[in-house]
Design a protein around this motif. Structure first.
Motif, PDB file in Angstrom:
ATOM      1  N   UNK A   1      -9.507   6.206  11.921  1.00 22.89           N
ATOM      2  CA  UNK A   1      -8.339   6.571  11.110  1.00 22.89           C
ATOM      3  C   UNK A   1      -7.812   7.935  11.554  1.00 22.89           C
ATOM      4  N   UNK A   2      -6.508   8.019  11.773  1.00 23.60           N
ATOM      5  CA  UNK A   2      -5.886   9.264  12.209  1.00 23.60           C
ATOM      6  C   UNK A   2      -5.291   9.986  11.006  1.00 23.60           C
ATOM      7  N   UNK A   3      -5.778  11.189  10.744  1.00 20.09           N
ATOM      8  CA  UNK A   3      -5.327  11.961   9.590  1.00 20.09           C
ATOM      9  C   UNK A   3      -4.204  12.927   9.963  1.00 20.09           C
TER      10      UNK A   3
ATOM     11  N   UNK B   1       0.329   7.798   1.518  1.00 24.04           N
ATOM     12  CA  UNK B   1       1.051   6.748   0.820  1.00 24.04           C
ATOM     13  C   UNK B   1       2.158   6.172   1.702  1.00 24.04           C
ATOM     14  N   UNK B   2       2.488   4.932   1.434  1.00 27.44           N
ATOM     15  CA  UNK B   2       3.625   4.252   2.083  1.00 27.44           C
ATOM     16  C   UNK B   2       3.546   4.294   3.610  1.00 27.44           C
ATOM     17  N   UNK B   3       2.341   4.119   4.113  1.00 29.15           N
ATOM     18  CA  UNK B   3       2.153   4.035   5.560  1.00 29.15           C
ATOM     19  C   UNK B   3       2.047   5.352   6.287  1.00 29.15           C
ATOM     20  N   UNK B   4       2.060   6.472   5.589  1.00 29.02           N
ATOM     21  CA  UNK B   4       1.937   7.777   6.235  1.00 29.02           C
ATOM     22  C   UNK B   4       0.461   8.155   6.380  1.00 29.02           C
ATOM     23  N   UNK B   5       0.117   9.011   7.347  1.00 26.02           N
ATOM     24  CA  UNK B   5      -1.287   9.429   7.492  1.00 26.02           C
ATOM     25  C   UNK B   5      -1.702  10.378   6.372  1.00 26.02           C
ATOM     26  N   UNK B   6      -2.928  10.235   5.931  1.00 27.49           N
ATOM     27  CA  UNK B   6      -3.453  11.078   4.862  1.00 27.49           C
ATOM     28  C   UNK B   6      -4.017  12.373   5.421  1.00 27.49           C
ATOM     29  N   UNK B   7      -4.158  13.341   4.546  1.00 29.84           N
ATOM     30  CA  UNK B   7      -4.892  14.555   4.909  1.00 29.84           C
ATOM     31  C   UNK B   7      -6.367  14.198   5.113  1.00 29.84           C
ATOM     32  N   UNK B   8      -7.107  15.034   5.846  1.00 31.61           N
ATOM     33  CA  UNK B   8      -8.555  14.805   5.937  1.00 31.61           C
ATOM     34  C   UNK B   8      -9.189  14.841   4.550  1.00 31.61           C
TER      35      UNK B   8
ATOM     36  N   UNK C   1      -9.628   4.787   0.172  1.00 28.42           N
ATOM     37  CA  UNK C   1      -9.995   6.193  -0.030  1.00 28.42           C
ATOM     38  C   UNK C   1      -8.819   7.060  -0.477  1.00 28.42           C
ATOM     39  N   UNK C   2      -7.607   6.728  -0.023  1.00 26.66           N
ATOM     40  CA  UNK C   2      -6.426   7.495  -0.425  1.00 26.66           C
ATOM     41  C   UNK C   2      -6.145   7.294  -1.905  1.00 26.66           C
TER      42      UNK C   2
END
Length: 522
Positions: free
Chosen positions: A227-229, A282-289, A428-429
């Motif tokens: 997973x790319x954060x 959210x909505x397909x964007x990368x999450x923070x670590x 996890x998000x």
């Protein structure tokens, strides 16, 4: 672990009868080692007799039909003392009352006719102690495994004690009621549940709604390795639209879907200048670590970072008193927090279909009516909800307990579309944002808020609210705002016949309410 029946005296293993029952139990289980468990009950922290002894947190089970083995998993607050502990499973198999006796712990109204006992200490090759199955007659005589001895499988897994027993060693039936208890190998300390009992039906179909399964092999507090954060020094996805005079910062929420603000923006391009800030993940964007697992949800790591993102946007774009429009959490929490701490930076806050505060009962009040303190709330989320439930919850369980399509929109097709978009976010998000929201309590701040706030709450409809399973919609989305109606700076408007996506369900009413609110701030 029993307090010598009803007189509360300590049961000593040094008595000759108990010494005769000392036995050996193999640690390696026979049959399938269960990883997926169905949760039967949860228990508040700190309600045991002795804080130094095991404190029950969660009771779950798994049935290995192939081998006819019934597994019970009793999770604790903190780690079990692996050298010595005690567990009982008291079972009502449906026998006549004359064959039963009352449990001796806190849950004294519960009557049982079969008792699983594992009061053990570690020996050279496994656990030794009072191990087996007894009945009420044996329990009354303090012969707690008078029916079968050394027939249990016993192991410790992390924060849990696992007990396996052949179903037919308990009953020929597939339905039963039961409670569990924990303590030392000498003393009872805590029951789960504290009152009544839990029903177990081994033939019941797996429910589509209200599933209560956890997978002990999961860890929802970590992303997959690939997973790319989003780097902490990078801003979240921010889209600028519109060319109006007033500036609105739009923040979609966990339950917004991708197009929540699209129609509103299209209708009001000439009135407002929009900045749409999507919370990372959210909505397909990368999450923070994800923060380390030891980080308290009371730190609000992700939500406060989103707040800094909004402040940086205001500074970078030189925005003059923008109005934050948040659709539920985490944006609602961010808007409130910024309004408390930086009131001069905002022109107002508009919350759409948000819940101001989730009610948490204080663990110190057995009636469960007293609200938890902020500290108790954070502790409950950290040590209860997060560690015992959300860490292991399966995607199927999450979805079967999450918002149904009917809560989102009046149009069934649109509602199901948004539900699927919401569930597409990584587990996890969703868990991180939800737990931080659950740990928050802005009651005091909302009561004294100086920045004007408009709460647009969905009115739903009579049919939806008439269903008892939907009663929490009214409690959380509507009634929860009544507590803050005394603050003249908070305006609460109910949009009739609208659900969570009220900008779509009632565009004219919502646009007018928003325009009127903003006009008053100028």
């Amino acid at each position: 672990m029993k307090d010598k029946m009803m007189n509360g005296q300590r049961l000593l293993l040094s008595t000759s009868k108990i010494l005769l029952l000392l036995a050996f139990a193999i640690v390696v289980p026979v049959g399938v080692k269960a990883q997926v468990w169905t949760v039967l009950a949860v228990d508040p922290k700190g309600d045991g007799r002795d804080a130094s002894l095991p404190d029950a947190a969660q009771l779950s089970y798994s049935y290995d039909k192939q081998h006819d083995l019934l597994w019970f998993r009793v999770s604790l607050y903190g780690k079990p003392h692996e050298e010595a502990f005690g567990v009982n499973i008291a079972v009502d198999t449906g026998a006549e009352d004359t064959a039963k006796m009352n449990w001796w712990g806190a849950n004294r109204d519960f009557k049982f006719d079969k008792l699983v006992t594992a009061w053990v200490k570690r020996g050279d090759g496994g656990y030794q102690g009072t191990i087996g199955v007894g009945d009420a007659t044996g329990a009354k005589a303090q012969n707690f495994n008078n029916l079968l001895q050394n027939n249990l499988q016993i192991r410790v897994e992390g924060d849990s004690i696992v007990i396996g027993v052949k179903r037919t060693d308990l009953t020929e039936k597939i339905k039963m009621n039961l409670i569990a208890a924990v303590g030392s190998n000498e003393r009872w300390n805590d029951d789960i549940p504290n009152t009544r009992s839990v029903a177990l039906d081994l033939a019941a179909p797996r429910p589509a709604r209200g599933l209560r399964e956890i997978d002990a092999s999961r860890n929802n507090f970590r992303f997959p390795s690939d997973y790319k954060t989003l780097a902490d020094n990078r801003p979240p996805l921010t889209i600028k639209k519109g060319h109006g005079r007033e500036t609105l910062i739009l923040i979609p929420g966990v339950y917004s879907g991708k197009e929540n603000f699209d129609a509103f923006i299209a209708r009001n391009q000439s009135l407002y200048k929009f900045y749409v800030v999507t919370p990372p993940g959210l909505n397909g964007t990368p999450a923070r670590p994800l923060p380390p697992e030891t980080t308290s949800y009371g730190e609000f790591t992700w939500t406060r970072r989103l707040g800094r993102d909004v402040l940086e946007l205001i500074s970078r774009e030189k925005l003059s008193k923008p109005v934050i429009v948040a659709h539920g959490f985490p944006g609602s929490w961010v808007a409130e927090e910024l309004a408390f701490q930086y009131p001069d930076a905002l022109g107002g806050v508009i919350e759409i279909a948000s819940m101001p505060v989730l009610f948490f009962p204080s663990p110190k009040d057995p009636s469960r009516k007293t609200p938890a303190t902020p500290e108790e709330r954070i502790e409950t989320v950290n040590e209860g909800w997060a560690e015992k439930w959300f860490k292991y919850v399966t995607p199927e369980t999450w979805e079967s307990n999450n918002y149904i399509a009917e809560i989102f929109a009046n149009d069934p097709g649109r509602a199901e579309q948004v539900r699927q978009q919401v569930e597409a976010a990584p587990l996890p998000v969703k868990i991180r944002y939800l737990c931080e929201f659950m740990a928050s309590d802005h009651s005091a701040e909302l009561a004294s808020l100086k920045v004007p706030l408009l709460a647009l709450r969905p009115g739903f409809n009579e049919k939806l609210l008439a269903d008892p399973t939907n009663s929490w919609y009214k409690t959380s989305f509507q009634d929860a705002w009544d507590a803050f109606s005394k603050n003249p700076g908070i305006q609460v408007v109910t949009i009739p016949n609208a659900r969570a996506l009220l900008l779509d369900d009632q565009p004219k009413l919502t646009d007018e309410a928003i325009a009127t609110f903003i006009a008053k701030q100028n």
